[in-house]
Design a protein around this motif. Structure first.
Motif, PDB file in Angstrom:
ATOM      1  N   ILE A  18       0.795  -0.618   0.280  1.00 43.53           N
ATOM      2  CA  ILE A  18       0.108  -0.325   0.055  1.00 43.53           C
ATOM      3  C   ILE A  18       0.848   1.102  -0.049  1.00 43.53           C
ATOM      4  O   ILE A  18       0.586   2.160  -0.794  1.00 43.53           O
ATOM      5  N   ASP A  39      16.293  -0.718   4.297  1.00 45.27           N
ATOM      6  CA  ASP A  39      17.517  -1.743   3.317  1.00 45.27           C
ATOM      7  C   ASP A  39      17.286  -0.488   2.268  1.00 45.27           C
ATOM      8  O   ASP A  39      16.672  -0.048   1.821  1.00 45.27           O
ATOM      9  N   ALA A  68      10.741   2.908  13.156  1.00 47.17           N
ATOM     10  CA  ALA A  68       9.476   1.690  14.111  1.00 47.17           C
ATOM     11  C   ALA A  68      10.818   2.469  15.367  1.00 47.17           C
ATOM     12  O   ALA A  68      10.337   2.541  16.895  1.00 47.17           O
ATOM     13  N   LYS A 158      -4.722  -0.854  15.540  1.00 51.09           N
ATOM     14  CA  LYS A 158      -5.083  -0.038  14.551  1.00 51.09           C
ATOM     15  C   LYS A 158      -6.411   0.710  15.905  1.00 51.09           C
ATOM     16  O   LYS A 158      -6.562   2.165  15.253  1.00 51.09           O
ATOM     17  N   PRO A 186      -8.949  -5.600   3.621  1.00 54.95           N
ATOM     18  CA  PRO A 186      -7.996  -6.928   3.337  1.00 54.95           C
ATOM     19  C   PRO A 186      -7.109  -6.481   1.645  1.00 54.95           C
ATOM     20  O   PRO A 186      -8.184  -5.857   0.607  1.00 54.95           O
ATOM     21  N   PRO A 190       1.952  -7.967  -1.139  1.00 61.59           N
ATOM     22  CA  PRO A 190       2.685  -9.777  -1.270  1.00 61.59           C
ATOM     23  C   PRO A 190       2.559 -10.808   0.721  1.00 61.59           C
ATOM     24  O   PRO A 190       2.452 -11.377   1.088  1.00 61.59           O
ATOM     25  N   VAL A 192      -0.192  -9.985   2.503  1.00 58.70           N
ATOM     26  CA  VAL A 192      -1.447 -10.229   2.565  1.00 58.70           C
ATOM     27  C   VAL A 192      -1.660 -11.698   1.906  1.00 58.70           C
ATOM     28  O   VAL A 192      -2.319 -12.707   1.840  1.00 58.70           O
TER      29      VAL A 192
HETATM   30  N1  LIG Z   1      -2.456  -5.040   3.485  1.00 55.95           N
HETATM   31  C1  LIG Z   1      -3.693  -5.229   3.845  1.00 55.95           C
HETATM   32  O1  LIG Z   1      -4.246  -6.173   3.598  1.00 55.95           O
HETATM   33  C2  LIG Z   1      -4.199  -4.002   5.223  1.00 55.95           C
HETATM   34  C3  LIG Z   1      -5.626  -3.770   5.410  1.00 55.95           C
HETATM   35  C4  LIG Z   1      -5.383  -3.058   5.943  1.00 55.95           C
HETATM   36  C5  LIG Z   1      -4.956  -2.169   6.420  1.00 55.95           C
HETATM   37  N2  LIG Z   1      -3.237  -2.367   6.061  1.00 55.95           N
HETATM   38  C6  LIG Z   1      -2.119  -1.179   6.946  1.00 55.95           C
HETATM   39  O2  LIG Z   1      -1.691  -0.979   5.394  1.00 55.95           O
HETATM   40  C7  LIG Z   1      -0.164  -0.375   5.831  1.00 55.95           C
HETATM   41  C8  LIG Z   1       0.752  -0.775   5.236  1.00 55.95           C
HETATM   42  O3  LIG Z   1       0.912  -2.334   5.126  1.00 55.95           O
HETATM   43  P1  LIG Z   1       0.955  -3.789   3.606  1.00 55.95           P
HETATM   44  O4  LIG Z   1       0.135  -4.923   4.059  1.00 55.95           O
HETATM   45  O5  LIG Z   1       1.250  -2.609   2.158  1.00 55.95           O
HETATM   46  O6  LIG Z   1       2.527  -3.834   4.021  1.00 55.95           O
HETATM   47  P2  LIG Z   1       3.084  -4.421   3.663  1.00 55.95           P
HETATM   48  O7  LIG Z   1       3.528  -5.183   2.353  1.00 55.95           O
HETATM   49  O8  LIG Z   1       3.887  -5.532   4.544  1.00 55.95           O
HETATM   50  O9  LIG Z   1       4.388  -3.332   4.114  1.00 55.95           O
HETATM   51  C9  LIG Z   1       5.761  -2.847   4.872  1.00 55.95           C
HETATM   52  C10 LIG Z   1       6.563  -1.969   4.450  1.00 55.95           C
HETATM   53  O10 LIG Z   1       6.830  -1.355   5.770  1.00 55.95           O
HETATM   54  C11 LIG Z   1       7.915  -1.201   5.413  1.00 55.95           C
HETATM   55  N3  LIG Z   1       8.813  -1.225   6.742  1.00 55.95           N
HETATM   56  C12 LIG Z   1       8.539  -2.459   7.451  1.00 55.95           C
HETATM   57  N4  LIG Z   1       9.242  -2.478   8.977  1.00 55.95           N
HETATM   58  C13 LIG Z   1       9.666  -1.002   8.696  1.00 55.95           C
HETATM   59  C14 LIG Z   1      10.143  -0.461   9.326  1.00 55.95           C
HETATM   60  N5  LIG Z   1      10.559  -0.724  10.889  1.00 55.95           N
HETATM   61  N6  LIG Z   1      10.471   0.991   8.763  1.00 55.95           N
HETATM   62  C15 LIG Z   1      10.590   1.359   8.251  1.00 55.95           C
HETATM   63  N7  LIG Z   1       9.720   0.862   7.151  1.00 55.95           N
HETATM   64  C16 LIG Z   1       9.573  -0.726   7.689  1.00 55.95           C
HETATM   65  C17 LIG Z   1       8.365  -2.705   4.503  1.00 55.95           C
HETATM   66  O11 LIG Z   1       9.855  -1.892   3.948  1.00 55.95           O
HETATM   67  P3  LIG Z   1      11.513  -3.023   4.479  1.00 55.95           P
HETATM   68  O12 LIG Z   1      10.933  -4.182   4.094  1.00 55.95           O
HETATM   69  O13 LIG Z   1      11.946  -2.692   2.525  1.00 55.95           O
HETATM   70  O14 LIG Z   1      11.452  -2.109   5.096  1.00 55.95           O
HETATM   71  C18 LIG Z   1       6.932  -1.769   3.596  1.00 55.95           C
HETATM   72  O15 LIG Z   1       7.987  -0.853   2.977  1.00 55.95           O
HETATM   73  C19 LIG Z   1       0.024  -1.469   7.482  1.00 55.95           C
HETATM   74  O16 LIG Z   1      -0.263   0.429   9.036  1.00 55.95           O
HETATM   75  C20 LIG Z   1      -0.710  -2.334   7.488  1.00 55.95           C
HETATM   76  O17 LIG Z   1      -1.540  -2.152   9.002  1.00 55.95           O
HETATM   77  C21 LIG Z   1      -3.423  -3.165   5.187  1.00 55.95           C
END
Ligand SMILES: NC(=O)c1ccc[n+]([C@@H]2O[C@H](COP(=O)([O-])OP(=O)(O)OC[C@H]3O[C@@H](n4cnc5c(N)ncnc54)[C@H](OP(=O)(O)O)[C@@H]3O)[C@@H](O)[C@H]2O)c1
Length: 264
Positions: A18, A39, A68, A158, A186, A190, A192
């Motif tokens: 996202i 990274d 974080a 959340k 949802p 990658p 999910v």
């Molecule tokens: N996907 C869903 O279904 C969904 C639904 C509702 C809400 N959300 C919310 O949407 C947001 C994004 O979710 P997502 O599913 O897109 O996540 P994601 O695909 O897991 O991506 C996470 C991102 O965060 C980075 N990251 C992880 N730990 C980090 C840290 N400590 N410092 C800086 N970067 C960090 C990762 O980069 P690196 O690994 O390169 O560090 C990656 O770019 C989250 O807040 C999630 O709770 C997601």
């Protein structure tokens, strides 16, 4: 009024999913976008993808920092002392039965999902208020109002974001800075995809696994499919724009109708 020159937009956790889609949406609009991950190489590669996807419309700057923690937040602030739009997107999730989650894991989820955004807002939002314009967006989840039994600690973080954003919006009342949460449902990222594979198994096509996951585990979805990251990004782009000036202290759903309450 928003800054006349290209706005600087920081999207945390934007090397995938996202966050990357949000970065693309702002870059397409001509903004200067800070792409962030932990990274160096992954962050630089994501910035290249975002720049290409945006067709070269806006400047895209990679800043690797683990936001974080305090040190990473400070590194980001040193690299980019002023931002106009802060999107606290970084968030982690994992399934674990609630009575088996140790204290350390509760703390880790709070630090990564809540405190990271609180800290960055504290570092950037007062200066936005001094300049008279700014946007802070917390990416929460439908899990803030529909606590998933399989990840109560995630749901807790959340929900906390809703309270934090509302309180910050109140503090910044009348300043030209809005603070809001966006609640995706949802979404096909990658992480999910892997999560669904784990829960449904890999003896069926992903399309079938997606259908079963939604039907069995998110049956209130009106969309009947996973949301695409771009669909979340378009709402976040609006919330980060001048056009959303009367929206503050709000929780906005882009969840495919999963959360049945009329108001989040
Ligand atoms: N996907 C869903 O279904 C969904 C639904 C509702 C809400 N959300 C919310 O949407 C947001 C994004 O979710 P997502 O599913 O897109 O996540 P994601 O695909 O897991 O991506 C996470 C991102 O965060 C980075 N990251 C992880 N730990 C980090 C840290 N400590 N410092 C800086 N970067 C960090 C990762 O980069 P690196 O690994 O390169 O560090 C990656 O770019 C989250 O807040 C999630 O709770 C997601």
């Amino acid at each position: 009024m928003p800054p006349q020159s290209p706005r600087t937009v920081l999207v945390t956790g934007s090397t995938a999913g996202i966050g990357e889609a949000i970065a693309v949406a702002f870059a397409r609009g001509g903004d200067r976008v800070i792409v962030n991950g932990r990274d160096e190489a992954r962050t630089a590669a994501a910035a290249v993808r975002v720049r290409e996807a945006a067709g070269g419309a806006g400047e895209v700057v990679p800043v690797a920092a683990d936001v974080a923690g305090e040190e990473g937040a400070q590194r980001l602030l040193d690299a980019e002392p002023a931002v106009d739009v802060l999107v606290n997107n970084l968030g982690i999730f994992a399934a674990q039965p609630v009575f088996e989650i140790p204290d350390e894991e509760w703390r880790r989820f709070f630090e990564v999902n809540v405190l990271s955004g609180v800290r960055l807002a504290r570092l950037y939002a007062p200066a936005m208020a001094e300049r008279g314009w700014g946007r802070v967006v917390f990416i929460s989840s439908e899990s803030s109002v529909l606590i998933p039994t399989e990840m109560v600690h995630y749901g807790m973080t959340k929900t906390a974001q809703l309270a934090v954003a509302r309180g910050m919006a109140q503090e910044l009342s009348g300043s030209g800075v809005t603070v809001n949460t966006v609640l995706p449902g949802p979404t096909l990222t990658p992480g999910v995809e892997e999560f669904i594979r784990d829960r449904v198994g890999d003896d069926v096509s992903f399309e079938e696994a997606e259908r079963r996951f939604i039907a069995e585990e998110r049956p209130t979805s009106l969309l009947g499919r996973l949301i695409r990251p771009e669909e979340v990004a378009s709402l976040v782009h609006y919330v980060g724009s001048e056009a959303s000036s009367a929206t503050t202290g709000a929780a906005l759903k882009v969840d495919g109708g999963v959360a049945p309450a009329l108001i989040p």
